[in-house]
Design a protein around this motif. Structure first.
Motif, PDB file in Angstrom:
ATOM      1  N   THR A 144      33.840  -2.141  21.979  1.00 17.08           N
ATOM      2  CA  THR A 144      32.843  -2.074  20.910  1.00 17.08           C
ATOM      3  C   THR A 144      32.837  -3.349  20.088  1.00 17.08           C
ATOM      4  O   THR A 144      31.781  -3.862  19.697  1.00 17.08           O
ATOM      5  CB  THR A 144      33.115  -0.863  19.991  1.00 17.08           C
ATOM      6  N   LEU A 156      31.920   5.306  18.589  1.00 13.05           N
ATOM      7  CA  LEU A 156      32.162   4.347  19.664  1.00 13.05           C
ATOM      8  C   LEU A 156      33.384   3.482  19.367  1.00 13.05           C
ATOM      9  O   LEU A 156      34.179   3.189  20.272  1.00 13.05           O
ATOM     10  CB  LEU A 156      30.931   3.450  19.851  1.00 13.05           C
ATOM     11  N   LYS A 191      30.980   8.718  25.273  1.00  7.52           N
ATOM     12  CA  LYS A 191      30.370   7.407  25.047  1.00  7.52           C
ATOM     13  C   LYS A 191      29.072   7.269  25.842  1.00  7.52           C
ATOM     14  O   LYS A 191      28.086   6.721  25.340  1.00  7.52           O
ATOM     15  CB  LYS A 191      31.342   6.288  25.443  1.00  7.52           C
TER      16      LYS A 191
END
Length: 283
Positions: A244, A236, A215
């Motif tokens: 997210t 993500l 990430k």
């Protein structure tokens, strides 16, 4: 029992993802340092003492330019309890959906006795299962070694992305997988599993740390994977869904500002100190 090839494949995948992300991060830091290096006048301790004796008053020509930084930092440099609380609250809604999906799956997959649950009630079944557990379950290896570690990785990332350490994130994952799921939601349908109590937080933490470095790399590449924003956002979401989602809905942390004023050099003409002002704001 998980086949050896599959087990080593999972470990190799997480290791490669983590290593790749770290290499990208290291190369970018090296490039950043090289590109931002400029010539500056070295100031000895004796010179600074003389300057301070001469003058402690900063004039207009002795003020260095203001440097403003407003770049998102990941992970945050502090434990964000507010964000962690928001992410944890979202598990309640997600659990209802997950329970519905598991209920819809065939009994040969979940090993749930739906008829008994309907006949005697869900609460009665929960009490019976908690008293009887934990036991070695006979679930499919996909559930035990892929689905559960993935969930453990998601628990881990929920805390890790909020500024918590590796150990603290592991603890959060262990608490959520044990009390929220095994002895919580899942106990309404089946007896807690010995494998899941260990595999979910332990293997999940390893997988989650790989997600963490991946990430970081994706965010530094403007949320892109292979130059694709769609692949980046999908990655993500899969690695850290709740954070997210919070970011997607415009979640904003409380503003944290910091200002530093310090001598950064000496004006060669007036021999007065050059003061630097740096202001940073994190939203």
């Amino acid at each position: 029992m998980l086949p050896k090839k599959t087990f080593f494949f999972i470990l190799a995948f997480v290791f490669c993802a983590s290593t790749f992300a770290q290499q990208l991060e290291s190369s970018e830091i090296e490039t950043l340092i090289t590109s931002n290096t400029t010539d500056s006048t070295a100031v000895s301790s004796n010179e600074i003492k003389v300057v301070f004796k001469d003058s402690l008053i900063a004039t207009v020509d002795s003020i260095a330019p203001v440097s403003v930084q407003n770049v998102a930092i990941y992970p945050p440099p502090y434990r964000n309890w507010r964000r962690l609380g928001s992410g944890s609250a979202m598990y309640a809604g997600a659990t209802v959906i997950a329970f519905g999906i598991l209920w819809a799956l065939p009994e040969r997959t979940t090993k749930w006795n739906k008829e008994e649950m309907k006949e005697k009630g869900i609460l009665w079944k929960w009490k019976q299962n908690v008293k009887a557990g934990p036991i070695m379950d006979q679930d499919n290896w996909v559930l035990n070694w892929i689905a559960h570690p993935y969930c453990g990785g998601v628990y881990y990332m929920t805390a890790r992305s909020c500024g918590f350490t590796v150990l603290e994130s592991f603890g959060y994952s262990a608490i959520m997988s044990t009390f929220f799921w095994e002895y919580g939601i899942e106990s309404f349908a089946e007896i807690p599993s010995k494998q899941d109590l260990i595999i979910t937080p332990v293997v999940g933490a390893v997988m989650g740390e790989g997600f963490f470095y991946a990430k970081k790399s994706i965010l530094k590449h403007d949320k892109k994977v292979l130059r694709s924003k769609i692949l980046g956002m999908t990655s993500l979401f899969l690695m850290d869904p709740f954070n997210t989602i919070l970011d997607g809905f415009g979640y904003k942390d409380r503003v944290k500002t910091q200002m530093n004023i310090a001598p950064v050099g000496v004006n060669q003409l007036s021999k007065t100190p050059v003061w630097g002002i740096q202001f940073s704001a994190q939203f």
